[in-house]
Design a protein around this motif. Structure first.
Motif, PDB file in Angstrom:
ATOM      1  N   SER A 316      -6.709  40.201  15.225  1.00  0.00           N
ATOM      2  CA  SER A 316      -6.021  38.935  14.986  1.00  0.00           C
ATOM      3  C   SER A 316      -4.515  39.153  14.880  1.00  0.00           C
ATOM      4  O   SER A 316      -3.716  38.369  15.412  1.00  0.00           O
ATOM      5  CB  SER A 316      -6.546  38.283  13.703  1.00  0.00           C
ATOM      6  OG  SER A 316      -7.882  37.859  13.859  1.00  0.00           O
ATOM      7  N   CYS A 398      -7.671  36.165   9.994  1.00  0.00           N
ATOM      8  CA  CYS A 398      -8.386  35.654  11.163  1.00  0.00           C
ATOM      9  C   CYS A 398      -8.357  34.126  11.211  1.00  0.00           C
ATOM     10  O   CYS A 398      -8.362  33.533  12.292  1.00  0.00           O
ATOM     11  CB  CYS A 398      -9.825  36.156  11.163  1.00  0.00           C
ATOM     12  SG  CYS A 398      -9.968  37.956  11.266  1.00  0.00           S
ATOM     13  N   ALA A 401      -4.861  32.959  12.663  1.00  0.00           N
ATOM     14  CA  ALA A 401      -4.496  33.298  14.043  1.00  0.00           C
ATOM     15  C   ALA A 401      -4.512  32.100  14.991  1.00  0.00           C
ATOM     16  O   ALA A 401      -3.558  31.920  15.761  1.00  0.00           O
ATOM     17  CB  ALA A 401      -5.399  34.415  14.558  1.00  0.00           C
ATOM     18  N   ALA A 430      -8.663  33.474  19.872  1.00  0.00           N
ATOM     19  CA  ALA A 430      -8.336  33.573  18.449  1.00  0.00           C
ATOM     20  C   ALA A 430      -9.489  33.249  17.498  1.00  0.00           C
ATOM     21  O   ALA A 430      -9.684  33.972  16.507  1.00  0.00           O
ATOM     22  CB  ALA A 430      -7.127  32.698  18.139  1.00  0.00           C
ATOM     23  N   SER A 434     -12.495  35.189  13.579  1.00  0.00           N
ATOM     24  CA  SER A 434     -12.901  34.528  12.346  1.00  0.00           C
ATOM     25  C   SER A 434     -14.418  34.366  12.272  1.00  0.00           C
ATOM     26  O   SER A 434     -15.012  34.408  11.192  1.00  0.00           O
ATOM     27  CB  SER A 434     -12.221  33.159  12.235  1.00  0.00           C
ATOM     28  OG  SER A 434     -12.387  32.611  10.954  1.00  0.00           O
TER      29      SER A 434
END
Length: 554
Positions: A316, A398, A401, A430, A434
């Motif tokens: 990230s 994350c 990002a 991105a 996460s």
């Protein structure tokens, strides 16, 4: 005027394609040269001597060649071939040559395993983290099998015999693609096969079974919803054994040279991460070997999860950094309304906040890598710090990002929304970090679990934060707020705790290790800002923009 009354026309100008007010291509730049935050973080962690050794890798990452391979690998996604032309089941994935080029560079640089070498020098986790961060700026998708292989080694060591057999191949710096007997390959790669459609992050709900056989192996039957890097040579999988949920090593090719019963059902059509293959697979009686103890599968694989979460933070940070490079480069070469973009107050404020968020992510990622080094040297305090900060960092960095990259894209206006800019690819990439290895709620709650299971981790965290106490009242107030959250952690407030924890750690690191301009900007924009979008604080720092713009600013 013509005498016959006809109007005389001027010659028609047909040259309409003169290109003006456009930035030059951001090719053949040095991402290490415009990243003083990385150099400062390495120096603060006692690794200043590693900076020069990273420069060749950084220059390759910023080269026109690497950037073009990154584009091609995503423009030509992998293709699944379940059968050959004669009808034989093959279960293979075909990749574009650019994927193999990227993988070859990453593996030859040791980004997949260098810290696990018996003769690895001190601080190798930190050096590897810096290299992974720099190289990921060339292309993010191939980081998945690199990270999986890196993370598999400590998990595999729960079974010394398996580690002895496979670890030399996993540590090899030769990239050797293809489904063949492991002993006939110059290098091996590993994957992870955990989640199932009914459980997701709740791996204890897994229904895949592993039946013990008389020779000590297990017959595995089950349907895995996501399996990373399905063309890798071996997988660590979770399955229900008679003793409970267990971890097993399942190779693509068995010791007798035959292919294991691993069926690739389909490749996932993902939002981003297009260069990388993520498969839905079935184990139809595949043979595997136990890693660790029966019923202790989560414990056996937790080291792998920790290492891949580390790479989520680094990945990230890398995506944010290359997006910042694109945005600052554009603004340094583009003018509007008679003024260069990066000289305008509001664009300067936006870029300043993107820069300081990127620098904070880098500082945090390197601190976590240094804690990993300390933990492997037996430093309990560093392990305690890692246990509580890593899940919080995975949550917050994350999560930030996509927003940071969206703002960077907008700095280019319509040019940023066009695929050729490369920013749409970064934007789609991105959210993956996460989601992967525990989505936001899971990692935020894991921060709470760390507090409950290792109460000493909170004390170690506060000791780390105290290293910067008294330097700025804004920081001290944030630490007091964090202490209040730590004293009464509640599941409903887990996200707040993870965010506040990460921000205070980042602020403390910047206060200790970065120029005052950087730490002051971070405190003003991340701890005191009135709004959540970049630029709302109104803080614009020429010094920060000079630090992060590729090639500098005139």
């Amino acid at each position: 005027m013509r005498l016959d009354g006809e109007r005389e026309h001027a010659p028609v100008q047909t040259g309409t394609h003169e290109v003006r007010n456009q930035p030059p291509p951001l090719d053949d730049f040095d991402p290490l040269a415009c990243d003083p935050a990385l150099r400062e973080a390495l120096t603060a962690r006692g690794a200043a001597d590693r900076v020069e050794s990273l420069r060749p890798l950084a220059r390759r990452a910023g080269s026109a060649e690497a950037r073009e391979h990154g584009r091609l690998a995503n423009a030509h996604p992998p293709v699944l071939h379940s059968h050959d032309r004669y009808g034989h089941r093959v279960d293979e994935v075909e990749f574009h040559p650019s994927w193999h080029w990227l993988m070859g560079e990453a593996v030859s640089s040791g980004l997949h395993a260098s810290p696990w070498s018996p003769d690895a020098p001190s601080g190798e986790h930190l050096a590897r983290a810096a290299g992974f961060y720099l190289w990921s700026q060339a292309e993010a998708g191939h980081g998945c099998p690199v990270s999986m292989t890196f993370a598999a080694v400590p998990a595999l060591r729960h079974s010394p015999e398996l580690a002895e057999h496979y670890e030399p191949g996993l540590r090899s710096t030769h990239y050797d693609f293809g489904v063949r007997h492991p002993e006939k390959k110059a290098g091996l790669l590993a994957g992870m096969s955990m989640t199932e459609k009914q459980g997701g992050s709740d791996v204890r709900a897994n229904s895949t079974t592993a039946e013990p056989l008389s020779d000590g192996s297990y017959r595995v039957v089950g349907h895995k919803w996501f399996t990373s890097a399905p063309m890798n040579d071996l997988f660590l999988a979770l399955a229900q054994t008679p003793g409970g949920l267990s971890c097993l090593l399942i190779p693509r090719v068995l010791p007798d040279g035959t292919r294991n019963a691993i069926r690739l059902q389909r490749l996932k059509d993902k939002l981003g991460n297009k260069s990388n293959a993520s498969a839905e697979i079935e184990y139809t009686g595949a043979i595997g070997w136990l890693v660790g103890e029966e019923g202790r599968g989560v414990r056996s694989i937790i080291d792998m999860v920790s290492m891949t979460r580390m790479d989520c933070v680094l990945g990230s940070a890398a995506n944010m950094r290359i997006a910042l490079s694109e945005a600052s480069h554009h603004a340094a070469h583009r003018s509007a309304f008679g003024e260069r973009l990066d000289r305008t107050p509001l664009m300067g404020a936006v870029l300043t906040e993107l820069a300081v968020e990127s620098e904070a992510a880098v500082a945090l990622g390197m601190r976590l890598a240094a804690a990993t080094d300390g933990g492997h040297r037996g430093q309990r305090a560093e392990l305690d710090l890692l246990r509580i900060v890593l899940p919080a960092a995975k949550y917050y960095v994350c999560k930030r990002a996509p927003s940071v990259i969206a703002e960077a894209l907008e700095c280019l206006g319509g040019n940023g929304y066009v695929e050729e800019s490369g920013l749409p690819r970064l934007y789609r990439e991105a959210p993956l970090m996460s989601v992967w290895e525990g989505a936001g709620n899971v990692t935020a709650l894991d921060t709470l679990r760390a507090l409950h299971k290792q109460p000493e981790a909170a004390e170690r965290l506060l000791e780390e934060l105290d290293l910067a106490s008294g330097r700025d009242e804004r920081y001290d107030r944030a630490v007091r707020s964090l202490r209040a959250e730590l004293a009464d952690p509640q599941p409903a407030r887990a996200r707040r705790l993870a965010e506040l924890l990460t921000l205070t750690v980042q602020a403390g690191l910047l206060l200790r290790d970065s120029p005052e301009e950087v730490s002051d900007t971070f405190l003003a924009t991340r701890l005191e800002a009135l709004g959540s979008t970049p630029g709302t604080s109104g803080v614009a720092s020429r010094q920060l923009l000079d630090r992060v713009t590729p090639g500098g600013r005139d």
